[in-house]
Design a protein around this motif. Structure first.
Motif, PDB file in Angstrom:
ATOM      1  N   ALA A  47       0.985  -0.982  -0.096  1.00 30.47           N
ATOM      2  CA  ALA A  47       0.176  -0.027   0.087  1.00 30.47           C
ATOM      3  C   ALA A  47       0.687   1.564  -0.255  1.00 30.47           C
ATOM      4  O   ALA A  47       0.963   2.329  -0.828  1.00 30.47           O
ATOM      5  CB  ALA A  47      -0.617  -0.144   0.470  1.00 30.47           C
ATOM      6  N   PHE A  48       1.614   1.501   0.647  1.00 32.86           N
ATOM      7  CA  PHE A  48       2.807   2.062   0.822  1.00 32.86           C
ATOM      8  C   PHE A  48       3.131   2.352  -0.408  1.00 32.86           C
ATOM      9  O   PHE A  48       4.077   3.498  -1.077  1.00 32.86           O
ATOM     10  CB  PHE A  48       3.511   2.388   1.812  1.00 32.86           C
ATOM     11  CG  PHE A  48       3.561   2.564   2.716  1.00 32.86           C
ATOM     12  CD1 PHE A  48       1.864   3.429   3.625  1.00 32.86           C
ATOM     13  CD2 PHE A  48       3.652   1.506   4.506  1.00 32.86           C
ATOM     14  CE1 PHE A  48       1.595   3.574   5.155  1.00 32.86           C
ATOM     15  CE2 PHE A  48       3.076   1.858   5.264  1.00 32.86           C
ATOM     16  CZ  PHE A  48       2.249   2.643   5.679  1.00 32.86           C
ATOM     17  N   PHE A  49       3.891   1.790  -1.024  1.00 35.81           N
ATOM     18  CA  PHE A  49       4.482   1.731  -2.314  1.00 35.81           C
ATOM     19  C   PHE A  49       3.556   2.241  -3.443  1.00 35.81           C
ATOM     20  O   PHE A  49       4.156   2.510  -4.132  1.00 35.81           O
ATOM     21  CB  PHE A  49       4.899   0.299  -2.815  1.00 35.81           C
ATOM     22  CG  PHE A  49       5.733   0.244  -4.291  1.00 35.81           C
ATOM     23  CD1 PHE A  49       7.081   1.172  -4.079  1.00 35.81           C
ATOM     24  CD2 PHE A  49       5.049  -0.521  -5.195  1.00 35.81           C
ATOM     25  CE1 PHE A  49       7.477   0.660  -5.786  1.00 35.81           C
ATOM     26  CE2 PHE A  49       5.519  -0.428  -6.611  1.00 35.81           C
ATOM     27  CZ  PHE A  49       6.598   0.101  -6.934  1.00 35.81           C
ATOM     28  N   LEU A  50       2.455   1.063  -3.398  1.00 34.38           N
ATOM     29  CA  LEU A  50       2.146   2.567  -4.591  1.00 34.38           C
ATOM     30  C   LEU A  50       1.039   3.334  -4.531  1.00 34.38           C
ATOM     31  O   LEU A  50       0.349   4.394  -5.235  1.00 34.38           O
ATOM     32  CB  LEU A  50       0.183   0.959  -5.009  1.00 34.38           C
ATOM     33  CG  LEU A  50       0.344  -0.254  -4.752  1.00 34.38           C
ATOM     34  CD1 LEU A  50      -1.145  -1.128  -5.136  1.00 34.38           C
ATOM     35  CD2 LEU A  50       1.003  -0.795  -6.178  1.00 34.38           C
ATOM     36  N   VAL A  51       1.611   4.143  -2.675  1.00 33.62           N
ATOM     37  CA  VAL A  51       1.028   5.260  -3.032  1.00 33.62           C
ATOM     38  C   VAL A  51       1.238   6.569  -3.391  1.00 33.62           C
ATOM     39  O   VAL A  51       1.523   6.953  -3.904  1.00 33.62           O
ATOM     40  CB  VAL A  51       0.917   6.198  -1.896  1.00 33.62           C
ATOM     41  CG1 VAL A  51       0.941   7.190  -0.841  1.00 33.62           C
ATOM     42  CG2 VAL A  51      -0.746   5.166  -0.966  1.00 33.62           C
ATOM     43  N   GLN A  52       3.489   5.683  -3.151  1.00 30.42           N
ATOM     44  CA  GLN A  52       4.301   6.531  -4.160  1.00 30.42           C
ATOM     45  C   GLN A  52       4.336   5.859  -6.072  1.00 30.42           C
ATOM     46  O   GLN A  52       4.547   7.298  -6.438  1.00 30.42           O
ATOM     47  CB  GLN A  52       5.675   5.570  -3.760  1.00 30.42           C
ATOM     48  CG  GLN A  52       5.927   6.050  -2.113  1.00 30.42           C
ATOM     49  CD  GLN A  52       7.212   4.592  -1.228  1.00 30.42           C
ATOM     50  OE1 GLN A  52       8.331   4.950  -2.163  1.00 30.42           O
ATOM     51  NE2 GLN A  52       6.555   3.677  -1.168  1.00 30.42           N
ATOM     52  N   LEU A  53       4.125   5.155  -6.208  1.00 29.92           N
ATOM     53  CA  LEU A  53       4.036   4.512  -7.054  1.00 29.92           C
ATOM     54  C   LEU A  53       2.916   5.812  -8.322  1.00 29.92           C
ATOM     55  O   LEU A  53       2.819   6.352  -9.206  1.00 29.92           O
ATOM     56  CB  LEU A  53       3.333   3.790  -7.503  1.00 29.92           C
ATOM     57  CG  LEU A  53       4.173   2.806  -8.918  1.00 29.92           C
ATOM     58  CD1 LEU A  53       4.778   3.333  -9.531  1.00 29.92           C
ATOM     59  CD2 LEU A  53       3.189   1.231  -9.489  1.00 29.92           C
ATOM     60  N   GLY A  54       1.692   5.528  -7.231  1.00 29.44           N
ATOM     61  CA  GLY A  54       0.909   7.090  -8.246  1.00 29.44           C
ATOM     62  C   GLY A  54       0.407   8.355  -8.062  1.00 29.44           C
ATOM     63  O   GLY A  54       0.328   9.112  -8.655  1.00 29.44           O
ATOM     64  N   ILE A  55       1.518   8.656  -7.195  1.00 26.83           N
ATOM     65  CA  ILE A  55       1.499  10.152  -6.644  1.00 26.83           C
ATOM     66  C   ILE A  55       3.279  10.212  -8.111  1.00 26.83           C
ATOM     67  O   ILE A  55       2.724  11.475  -8.333  1.00 26.83           O
ATOM     68  CB  ILE A  55       2.439  10.039  -5.209  1.00 26.83           C
ATOM     69  CG1 ILE A  55       0.831  10.256  -3.375  1.00 26.83           C
ATOM     70  CG2 ILE A  55       3.624  11.494  -5.549  1.00 26.83           C
ATOM     71  CD1 ILE A  55       1.701  10.929  -3.216  1.00 26.83           C
ATOM     72  N   CYS A  56       3.409   9.524  -8.397  1.00 28.12           N
ATOM     73  CA  CYS A  56       4.388  10.077  -9.661  1.00 28.12           C
ATOM     74  C   CYS A  56       3.610   9.765 -10.529  1.00 28.12           C
ATOM     75  O   CYS A  56       3.887  10.529 -11.190  1.00 28.12           O
ATOM     76  CB  CYS A  56       6.029   9.076  -8.755  1.00 28.12           C
ATOM     77  SG  CYS A  56       7.263   9.018  -7.627  1.00 28.12           S
ATOM     78  N   LEU A  57       3.099   8.684 -10.796  1.00 23.59           N
ATOM     79  CA  LEU A  57       2.522   9.037 -12.253  1.00 23.59           C
ATOM     80  C   LEU A  57       1.449   9.857 -12.345  1.00 23.59           C
ATOM     81  O   LEU A  57       1.833  10.597 -13.454  1.00 23.59           O
ATOM     82  CB  LEU A  57       1.651   7.352 -11.887  1.00 23.59           C
ATOM     83  CG  LEU A  57       2.084   6.086 -12.217  1.00 23.59           C
ATOM     84  CD1 LEU A  57       1.322   4.905 -12.282  1.00 23.59           C
ATOM     85  CD2 LEU A  57       2.432   6.451 -14.000  1.00 23.59           C
ATOM     86  N   TYR A  58       0.570  10.730 -11.286  1.00 14.03           N
ATOM     87  CA  TYR A  58       0.046  11.500 -11.036  1.00 14.03           C
ATOM     88  C   TYR A  58       1.508  12.807 -11.717  1.00 14.03           C
ATOM     89  O   TYR A  58       0.673  13.226 -12.460  1.00 14.03           O
ATOM     90  CB  TYR A  58      -0.912  11.290 -10.084  1.00 14.03           C
ATOM     91  CG  TYR A  58      -1.067  13.492  -9.525  1.00 14.03           C
ATOM     92  CD1 TYR A  58      -1.973  13.636 -10.145  1.00 14.03           C
ATOM     93  CD2 TYR A  58      -0.850  14.252  -8.789  1.00 14.03           C
ATOM     94  CE1 TYR A  58      -2.849  14.858 -10.091  1.00 14.03           C
ATOM     95  CE2 TYR A  58      -0.948  15.061  -8.780  1.00 14.03           C
ATOM     96  CZ  TYR A  58      -2.341  15.440  -8.580  1.00 14.03           C
ATOM     97  OH  TYR A  58      -2.883  16.820  -9.104  1.00 14.03           O
ATOM     98  N   TRP A  59       2.322  12.834 -10.911  1.00 13.36           N
ATOM     99  CA  TRP A  59       3.228  14.216 -11.460  1.00 13.36           C
ATOM    100  C   TRP A  59       3.593  13.779 -12.546  1.00 13.36           C
ATOM    101  O   TRP A  59       3.663  14.652 -13.246  1.00 13.36           O
ATOM    102  CB  TRP A  59       4.183  14.097 -10.195  1.00 13.36           C
ATOM    103  CG  TRP A  59       4.237  14.336  -9.334  1.00 13.36           C
ATOM    104  CD1 TRP A  59       2.878  15.378  -8.082  1.00 13.36           C
ATOM    105  CD2 TRP A  59       4.652  14.483  -8.094  1.00 13.36           C
ATOM    106  NE1 TRP A  59       3.745  15.816  -7.317  1.00 13.36           N
ATOM    107  CE2 TRP A  59       4.672  14.778  -6.939  1.00 13.36           C
ATOM    108  CE3 TRP A  59       6.314  13.561  -7.588  1.00 13.36           C
ATOM    109  CZ2 TRP A  59       5.174  15.033  -5.926  1.00 13.36           C
ATOM    110  CZ3 TRP A  59       6.950  12.932  -6.451  1.00 13.36           C
ATOM    111  CH2 TRP A  59       6.322  13.420  -5.356  1.00 13.36           C
ATOM    112  N   LEU A  60       4.127  12.605 -13.430  1.00 13.02           N
ATOM    113  CA  LEU A  60       4.453  13.148 -14.928  1.00 13.02           C
ATOM    114  C   LEU A  60       3.213  12.985 -16.059  1.00 13.02           C
ATOM    115  O   LEU A  60       3.799  13.793 -16.794  1.00 13.02           O
ATOM    116  CB  LEU A  60       4.850  10.755 -14.620  1.00 13.02           C
ATOM    117  CG  LEU A  60       6.099  11.362 -14.528  1.00 13.02           C
ATOM    118  CD1 LEU A  60       6.248   9.194 -14.154  1.00 13.02           C
ATOM    119  CD2 LEU A  60       7.540  11.318 -14.441  1.00 13.02           C
TER     120      LEU A  60
END
Length: 134
Positions: A116-129
């Motif tokens: 879950a914590f990894f998916l938060v990071q991944l989701g935020i990075c995808l959002y930024w990209l």
């Protein structure tokens, strides 16, 4: 200093801290004569459960850096840190939480929390990209 820079510096500092703790952990094992300095498995599977979790948490920070650190660096390089500042500390907090849970336990719930914590990071990075592209 912007939140993006703080998060990036924090991520790097956290990775350095985990590396130093791992060095200390292995140094104690060597000092006790339990292993030679050149006998440690890179995977950490040849030490205690705590040593394995610490090894994997440290390696995971390095493995994830191209995603999180790279995205933060990209925002600075293209002068878009205004887009990343609002969630930069959240992505760093998720990184810290993932590492801490990794060190504490490998129980099923802990593995699910790490994901879950990894998916938060991944989701935020995808959002930024996505924001960078738009």
């Amino acid at each position: 200093m912007s939140a993006t820079i703080i998060a990036l510096a924090g991520y790097i500092g956290w990775t350095i801290l985990l590396t130093l703790v791992l060095i200390g952990y292995r140094s104690v094992i060597v000092a006790k004569g339990q292993k030679a300095a050149n006998e440690f498995s890179a995977s950490g599977d040849d030490v205690t459960a705590l040593g394995l979790r610490l090894t994997r948490a440290q390696a995971n920070c390095i493995e994830s850096f191209p995603i999180v650190g790279g995205t933060l660096l990209l925002s600075l390089a293209i002068e878009q840190q205004a887009l990343t500042d609002s969630l930069a500390l959240a992505v760093f907090a998720a990184r810290l939480a993932q590492s801490c849970v990794h060190i504490l336990s490998t129980a099923v719930i802990a593995v699910q929390l790490r994901l879950a914590f990894f998916l938060v990071q991944l989701g935020i990075c995808l959002y930024w990209l996505t924001l960078f592209i738009l």
